[in-house]
Design an enzyme around this catalytic site. Structure first.
Site, PDB file in Angstrom:
ATOM      1  N   ALA A 174      53.753  21.338  -0.783  1.00 39.69           N
ATOM      2  CA  ALA A 174      52.628  22.105  -0.249  1.00 39.69           C
ATOM      3  C   ALA A 174      52.166  23.159  -1.249  1.00 39.69           C
ATOM      4  O   ALA A 174      52.969  23.844  -1.879  1.00 39.69           O
ATOM      5  CB  ALA A 174      53.031  22.771   1.056  1.00 39.69           C
ATOM      6  N   LYS A 198       5.201  10.238   0.846  1.00 39.18           N
ATOM      7  CA  LYS A 198       5.742   9.702   2.096  1.00 39.18           C
ATOM      8  C   LYS A 198       6.619   8.480   1.877  1.00 39.18           C
ATOM      9  O   LYS A 198       7.691   8.353   2.482  1.00 39.18           O
ATOM     10  CB  LYS A 198       4.595   9.354   3.052  1.00 39.18           C
ATOM     11  CG  LYS A 198       5.062   8.757   4.367  1.00 39.18           C
ATOM     12  CD  LYS A 198       3.937   8.620   5.366  1.00 39.18           C
ATOM     13  CE  LYS A 198       2.881   7.650   4.931  1.00 39.18           C
ATOM     14  NZ  LYS A 198       1.902   7.386   6.016  1.00 39.18           N
ATOM     15  N   HIS A 251      49.974  18.392   2.031  1.00 37.14           N
ATOM     16  CA  HIS A 251      49.195  19.513   2.533  1.00 37.14           C
ATOM     17  C   HIS A 251      48.867  20.542   1.452  1.00 37.14           C
ATOM     18  O   HIS A 251      49.632  20.783   0.540  1.00 37.14           O
ATOM     19  CB  HIS A 251      49.902  20.243   3.697  1.00 37.14           C
ATOM     20  CG  HIS A 251      51.358  19.986   3.797  1.00 37.14           C
ATOM     21  ND1 HIS A 251      51.926  19.430   4.926  1.00 37.14           N
ATOM     22  CD2 HIS A 251      52.383  20.166   2.933  1.00 37.14           C
ATOM     23  CE1 HIS A 251      53.233  19.301   4.742  1.00 37.14           C
ATOM     24  NE2 HIS A 251      53.525  19.730   3.550  1.00 37.14           N
ATOM     25  N   LYS A 289      40.434  14.824  -6.947  1.00 33.66           N
ATOM     26  CA  LYS A 289      39.221  14.578  -7.717  1.00 33.66           C
ATOM     27  C   LYS A 289      39.566  13.841  -9.003  1.00 33.66           C
ATOM     28  O   LYS A 289      40.393  14.280  -9.783  1.00 33.66           O
ATOM     29  CB  LYS A 289      38.527  15.914  -8.032  1.00 33.66           C
ATOM     30  CG  LYS A 289      37.131  15.792  -8.672  1.00 33.66           C
ATOM     31  CD  LYS A 289      37.127  15.659 -10.175  1.00 33.66           C
ATOM     32  CE  LYS A 289      37.624  16.895 -10.865  1.00 33.66           C
ATOM     33  NZ  LYS A 289      37.498  16.758 -12.359  1.00 33.66           N
ATOM     34  N   LEU A 319       0.850  -1.192   0.000  1.00 30.21           N
ATOM     35  CA  LEU A 319       0.000   0.000   0.000  1.00 30.21           C
ATOM     36  C   LEU A 319       0.884   1.240   0.000  1.00 30.21           C
ATOM     37  O   LEU A 319       1.579   1.523   0.979  1.00 30.21           O
ATOM     38  CB  LEU A 319      -0.912   0.001   1.227  1.00 30.21           C
ATOM     39  CG  LEU A 319      -1.783  -1.254   1.422  1.00 30.21           C
ATOM     40  CD1 LEU A 319      -2.605  -1.136   2.694  1.00 30.21           C
ATOM     41  CD2 LEU A 319      -2.684  -1.480   0.222  1.00 30.21           C
ATOM     42  N   ALA A 320       0.864   1.986  -1.104  1.00 36.87           N
ATOM     43  CA  ALA A 320       1.766   3.136  -1.254  1.00 36.87           C
ATOM     44  C   ALA A 320       1.071   4.313  -1.921  1.00 36.87           C
ATOM     45  O   ALA A 320       1.695   5.086  -2.641  1.00 36.87           O
ATOM     46  CB  ALA A 320       2.991   2.721  -2.068  1.00 36.87           C
ATOM     47  N   ASN A 337      43.112  22.359 -14.043  1.00 35.08           N
ATOM     48  CA  ASN A 337      42.580  21.383 -14.996  1.00 35.08           C
ATOM     49  C   ASN A 337      41.419  21.898 -15.834  1.00 35.08           C
ATOM     50  O   ASN A 337      40.991  21.232 -16.764  1.00 35.08           O
ATOM     51  CB  ASN A 337      42.129  20.122 -14.247  1.00 35.08           C
ATOM     52  CG  ASN A 337      41.079  20.422 -13.185  1.00 35.08           C
ATOM     53  OD1 ASN A 337      41.110  21.470 -12.565  1.00 35.08           O
ATOM     54  ND2 ASN A 337      40.177  19.487 -12.969  1.00 35.08           N
ATOM     55  N   ALA A 357      60.114  25.215  -6.579  1.00 41.73           N
ATOM     56  CA  ALA A 357      59.019  25.871  -5.869  1.00 41.73           C
ATOM     57  C   ALA A 357      58.566  27.124  -6.612  1.00 41.73           C
ATOM     58  O   ALA A 357      59.370  27.858  -7.183  1.00 41.73           O
ATOM     59  CB  ALA A 357      59.455  26.226  -4.455  1.00 41.73           C
TER      60      ALA A 357
END
Length: 456
Positions: free
Chosen positions: A376, A21, A359, A347, A7-8, A382, A419
């Site tokens: 660091a 719901k 870091h 990512k 029952l939905a 990208n 660096a």
């Protein structure tokens, strides 16, 4: 032979939501999905969802389930009226029908198996799942003789004072012999306060109706508002965490931890406080997760640690160390024995084994070889405003602090990047890359004096 009807059709007004719901989430699944999961071990011949409010949305949510049929209840006129909608599609069916509520997601499969077995063993026309509640308010009362044969069911709103003293309630879960139920359904009337057709009225027209008590009354809890949804989540979480601790998993401060029941934990895993494991996550043997971490739809290898970090849709190899405050996402692959340190985002990148990104770095759409040391503040640039591009960094390369790689770009093996360099051309293996302005020193420099007060 058994079919299942869920029952939905209801709106769920007390949820105060535009979402039907039955589509509200509980532990990574919608309520109705959890109900369907509970009956899977029964191997039902048919599964029929009776839909009404936002029927298209409910059907769409189960679009990948070819084993589920849908029947629409255009007007919501009660549970009996809902089951009447099955008469055309089950007109030739001769088996049993299990009726479940789409907003009761805590039922255990074992409970349904016992209900069905009892029903079939006694050859009942109907068998009801009942429970003895400390506070039965809101539930229909079930009255039985000494053999658990049901004599009467009275909805809570229709009970008199004496009937309300009975704490045996109707759980809203039924098993019927369909041919006998089908013959009784046309006899239902709406002679009650709500002017609805109650399924419970069929008891008056059926012989051999029995009640079966559920072992844990919490299983029949329905969800009608957000408070009940939160309570159901607590019940589900306690089940999951109790099961894992019984299997040898350490949960430190379990009340602060949440674990979806789709998660897999291997032996000797330790979960620290305020950690949340979601979706199809796997945590390998001996790993330590948390405190303060979220891992979703990801695989973490053995003997790894994740501290105050977020990992989603990614893979973390054996022996890796993440955090604090790292973010690994978008199908990233962190291979064995890497360190991903504080304030590092990775990512859709591959980080080769034994590499360090300690870091303050962003690596997106990158492929790093083994034993790469990322200084660091290293950034892969990208995105050119239209498309994403790849950065490739060979094994054994070291990038200096505050380096930027403007993709697409390839850096060979064993390279040292000075660096502060901005690398926008390919760098051959074994070389030193310096891409920054020369330092300029002006002797005898003095800062001009600040203007006095009142002067421009």
């Amino acid at each position: 032979m058994v079919a299942v009807a869920v029952l939905a059709a209801g709106k769920g007004t007390r949820m105060k939501s535009d979402l039907p719901k039955v589509l509200h989430q509980l532990g990574g699944y919608s309520l109705v999905e959890r109900v369907l999961q509970s009956c899977r071990p029964l191997a039902p011949e048919r599964q029929i969802l009776i839909v009404g409010y936002q029927a298209a949305a409910v059907e769409s949510s189960l679009a990948g389930r070819s084993d589920v049929e849908f029947v629409e209840q255009r007007e919501q006129l009660g549970t009996g009226h809902a089951i009447q909608q099955l008469l055309p599609c089950l007109q030739d069916y001769q088996g049993d029908l299990l009726v479940l509520n789409g907003d009761a997601p805590l039922l255990r499969s074992e409970t349904l198996e016992n209900l069905l077995a009892t029903h079939q063993r006694h050859g009942n026309a109907a068998t009801l799942l009942t429970a003895h509640l400390p506070d039965p308010k809101g539930y229909g009362r079930v009255f039985c003789n000494g053999d658990n044969r049901v004599t009467q069911i009275v909805e809570d709103r229709d009970c008199n004072a004496a009937q309300r003293q009975n704490h045996r309630v109707n759980g809203g879960i039924y098993c019927f012999h369909w041919p006998r139920l089908a013959a009784a359904l046309p006899k239902l009337s709406a002679n009650n306060d709500q002017k609805e057709y109650y399924l419970t009225e069929v008891v008056d027209y059926l012989d051999q109706v029995m009640a079966v008590d559920v072992d844990d009354y919490l299983e029949i809890n329905g969800i009608n508002d957000r408070k009940q949804l939160a309570a159901a989540n607590d019940i589900l979480q306690n089940r999951i965490k109790d099961d894992w601790m019984a299997q040898g998993i350490t949960l430190i401060n379990p009340d602060s931890i949440t674990i979806d029941d789709t998660v897999v934990l291997e032996a000797d895993v330790i979960i620290e406080p305020n950690t949340h494991l979601r979706g199809k996550t796997v945590i390998g043997r001996g790993s330590r997760i948390g405190p303060g971490s979220l891992i979703e739809d990801s695989i973490v290898g053995s003997d790894a640690s994740v501290l105050f970090s977020v990992v989603s849709q990614s893979q973390i190899g054996d022996g890796c160390r993440l955090g604090p405050y790292s973010h690994v996402r978008g199908e990233a692959d962190i291979q064995a024995n890497c360190r991903i340190g504080n304030f590092v985002e990775v990512k859709k990148s591959v980080i080769g084994a034994q590499s360090n990104v300690a870091h303050l770095s962003y690596l997106g759409d990158a492929m790093l070889g083994q034993r790469v040391n990322v200084g660091a503040g290293t950034i892969t640039a990208n995105y050119d405003g239209v498309s994403k591009h790849a950065t490739v960094i060979g094994s054994g390369t070291k990038t200096g602090a505050n380096s930027v790689f403007v993709a697409p770009v390839q850096v060979g093996e064993g390279v040292t990047v000075a660096a502060g360099s901005v690398i926008n051309r390919d760098v051959p293996a074994g070389s030193l890359a310096i891409a920054r302005p020369r330092q300029r020193i002006i002797d005898n420099w003095q800062v001009p004096p600040a203007p006095q007060s009142g002067q421009p």
